[in-house]
Design a protein around this motif. Structure first.
Motif, short mmCIF file in Angstrom:
data_model
loop_
_atom_site.label_atom_id
_atom_site.label_comp_id
_atom_site.label_asym_id
_atom_site.label_seq_id
_atom_site.Cartn_x
_atom_site.Cartn_y
_atom_site.Cartn_z
N SER A 1 -16.59 2.64 0.59
CA SER A 1 -16.06 1.51 1.35
C SER A 1 -17.22 0.77 1.99
O SER A 1 -18.32 1.30 2.13
CB SER A 1 -15.08 1.98 2.42
OG SER A 1 -15.74 2.72 3.41
N TRP B 1 -0.61 -5.97 8.09
CA TRP B 1 -1.63 -6.23 7.06
C TRP B 1 -2.84 -5.31 7.27
O TRP B 1 -3.33 -4.71 6.32
CB TRP B 1 -2.07 -7.70 7.10
CG TRP B 1 -3.11 -8.02 6.08
CD1 TRP B 1 -2.89 -8.52 4.83
CD2 TRP B 1 -4.53 -7.86 6.19
NE1 TRP B 1 -4.09 -8.67 4.17
CE2 TRP B 1 -5.11 -8.27 4.98
CE3 TRP B 1 -5.36 -7.39 7.20
CZ2 TRP B 1 -6.48 -8.23 4.75
CZ3 TRP B 1 -6.73 -7.35 6.98
CH2 TRP B 1 -7.27 -7.78 5.77
N SER C 1 -9.78 -4.98 -6.64
CA SER C 1 -8.50 -5.52 -7.12
C SER C 1 -8.28 -6.94 -6.61
O SER C 1 -7.62 -7.74 -7.27
CB SER C 1 -7.34 -4.62 -6.69
OG SER C 1 -7.11 -4.72 -5.31
N LYS C 2 -8.86 -7.29 -5.46
CA LYS C 2 -8.70 -8.63 -4.91
C LYS C 2 -9.72 -9.62 -5.46
O LYS C 2 -9.49 -10.82 -5.43
CB LYS C 2 -8.84 -8.60 -3.39
CG LYS C 2 -7.66 -8.00 -2.68
CD LYS C 2 -7.84 -8.14 -1.19
CE LYS C 2 -6.61 -7.71 -0.44
NZ LYS C 2 -6.73 -8.02 0.99
N GLN D 1 -12.19 0.12 -3.96
CA GLN D 1 -11.13 0.02 -4.97
C GLN D 1 -10.20 -1.16 -4.67
O GLN D 1 -9.83 -1.92 -5.55
CB GLN D 1 -10.30 1.30 -5.03
CG GLN D 1 -11.05 2.50 -5.56
CD GLN D 1 -11.17 2.45 -7.06
OE1 GLN D 1 -11.75 1.53 -7.62
NE2 GLN D 1 -10.62 3.45 -7.72
N ARG D 2 -9.81 -1.29 -3.41
CA ARG D 2 -8.90 -2.37 -3.03
C ARG D 2 -9.60 -3.73 -3.10
O ARG D 2 -9.01 -4.72 -3.49
CB ARG D 2 -8.34 -2.13 -1.63
CG ARG D 2 -7.41 -0.93 -1.62
CD ARG D 2 -7.03 -0.56 -0.21
NE ARG D 2 -6.13 0.57 -0.26
CZ ARG D 2 -5.01 0.64 0.44
NH1 ARG D 2 -4.66 -0.35 1.23
NH2 ARG D 2 -4.25 1.69 0.35
N LEU D 3 -10.86 -3.75 -2.70
CA LEU D 3 -11.64 -4.99 -2.77
C LEU D 3 -11.75 -5.46 -4.21
O LEU D 3 -11.52 -6.64 -4.51
CB LEU D 3 -13.03 -4.79 -2.18
CG LEU D 3 -14.01 -5.95 -2.36
CD1 LEU D 3 -13.49 -7.22 -1.69
CD2 LEU D 3 -15.37 -5.57 -1.81
N PRO E 1 -12.33 -1.01 1.63
CA PRO E 1 -12.31 -0.02 0.55
C PRO E 1 -12.68 -0.68 -0.79
O PRO E 1 -12.09 -1.69 -1.17
CB PRO E 1 -10.87 0.48 0.52
CG PRO E 1 -10.23 -0.01 1.77
CD PRO E 1 -10.99 -1.22 2.19
N SER F 1 -11.75 -10.25 0.71
CA SER F 1 -10.88 -9.11 1.04
C SER F 1 -9.84 -9.47 2.09
O SER F 1 -8.77 -8.86 2.13
CB SER F 1 -11.70 -7.90 1.47
OG SER F 1 -12.20 -8.07 2.78
N LYS G 1 -1.99 -1.82 6.14
CA LYS G 1 -1.89 -1.74 4.69
C LYS G 1 -3.27 -1.71 4.03
O LYS G 1 -3.50 -0.97 3.08
CB LYS G 1 -1.09 -2.93 4.16
CG LYS G 1 -1.01 -2.99 2.64
CD LYS G 1 -0.26 -4.21 2.16
CE LYS G 1 -0.30 -4.27 0.64
NZ LYS G 1 0.33 -5.48 0.13
N TRP G 2 -4.19 -2.54 4.51
CA TRP G 2 -5.51 -2.68 3.88
C TRP G 2 -6.58 -1.82 4.56
O TRP G 2 -7.77 -2.00 4.33
CB TRP G 2 -5.92 -4.15 3.83
CG TRP G 2 -5.05 -4.89 2.87
CD1 TRP G 2 -4.01 -5.71 3.19
CD2 TRP G 2 -5.08 -4.82 1.45
NE1 TRP G 2 -3.41 -6.16 2.04
CE2 TRP G 2 -4.05 -5.63 0.96
CE3 TRP G 2 -5.90 -4.15 0.53
CZ2 TRP G 2 -3.80 -5.80 -0.41
CZ3 TRP G 2 -5.65 -4.33 -0.82
CH2 TRP G 2 -4.62 -5.14 -1.27
N GLN G 3 -6.16 -0.89 5.41
CA GLN G 3 -7.05 0.07 6.06
C GLN G 3 -8.13 -0.60 6.91
O GLN G 3 -9.28 -0.18 6.96
CB GLN G 3 -7.69 1.01 5.04
CG GLN G 3 -6.69 1.81 4.25
CD GLN G 3 -7.34 2.62 3.14
OE1 GLN G 3 -8.45 2.36 2.71
NE2 GLN G 3 -6.60 3.61 2.67
#
Length: 146
Positions: free
Chosen positions: A68, A128, A28-29, A24-26, A22, A84, A131-133
């Motif tokens: 994504s 994990w 942030s990392k 957005q999540r990437l 994803p 990621s 959580k991280w899809q």
């Protein structure tokens, strides 16, 4: 593993790994390993507002937003994928080797407690992934006893 030690090697395969990250999540990392400034901005712009469509025999679908995935044929794709999943190792007692979307979990198993510890690590990996899809392709995951 030392030569001659009994061990378990588990081959883990993430299902459509490069497609599922994803954005957005990437993003942030990405800043966690210290990527800042123009590189962070360029990477964000490279992921932002991506669109794709499908074409067959000259007929094309409508353009759709892509929120994504990282292009696997690019230089940045595997690097971003590794960022990621970089935190995948946190809290594991087993050894891990990873290359792009291929992951191996290694554990010397001499007593029952080692088996339980390996199972705890597998549970952590599953948590994990949820959580991280990221889904594990169970049909391609294998275990090898040495």
């Amino acid at each position: 593993m030392a030569q001659g030690d009994p061990g378990e090697i588990l081959y883990l395969d993430f299902q459509k790994a490069f497609d599922r990250v994803p954005h957005q999540r990437l993003f942030s990392k990405i800043s966690c390993p210290g990527i800042t400034g123009k590189v962070l901005s360029w990477t964000g712009n490279w992921l932002k507002d991506r669109k794709q469509r499908v074409g067959i025999n000259g007929q094309f679908s409508e353009w759709r937003e892509v929120n994504s995935g990282v292009p696997p044929g690019s230089v940045q794709g595997p690097v971003l994928f590794n960022i990621s999943i970089n935190d995948l190792l946190k809290g594991l007692n087993s050894e891990m080797a990873k290359f792009a979307d291929d992951t191996k979990l290694l554990k010397i198993v001499k007593i029952q407690a080692d088996c339980k510890e390996l199972q705890k690590d597998l549970t952590k990996l599953g948590d994990w992934a949820t959580k991280w899809q990221m889904k594990l392709n169970v049909g391609k995951c294998k275990g090898m006893h040495i």
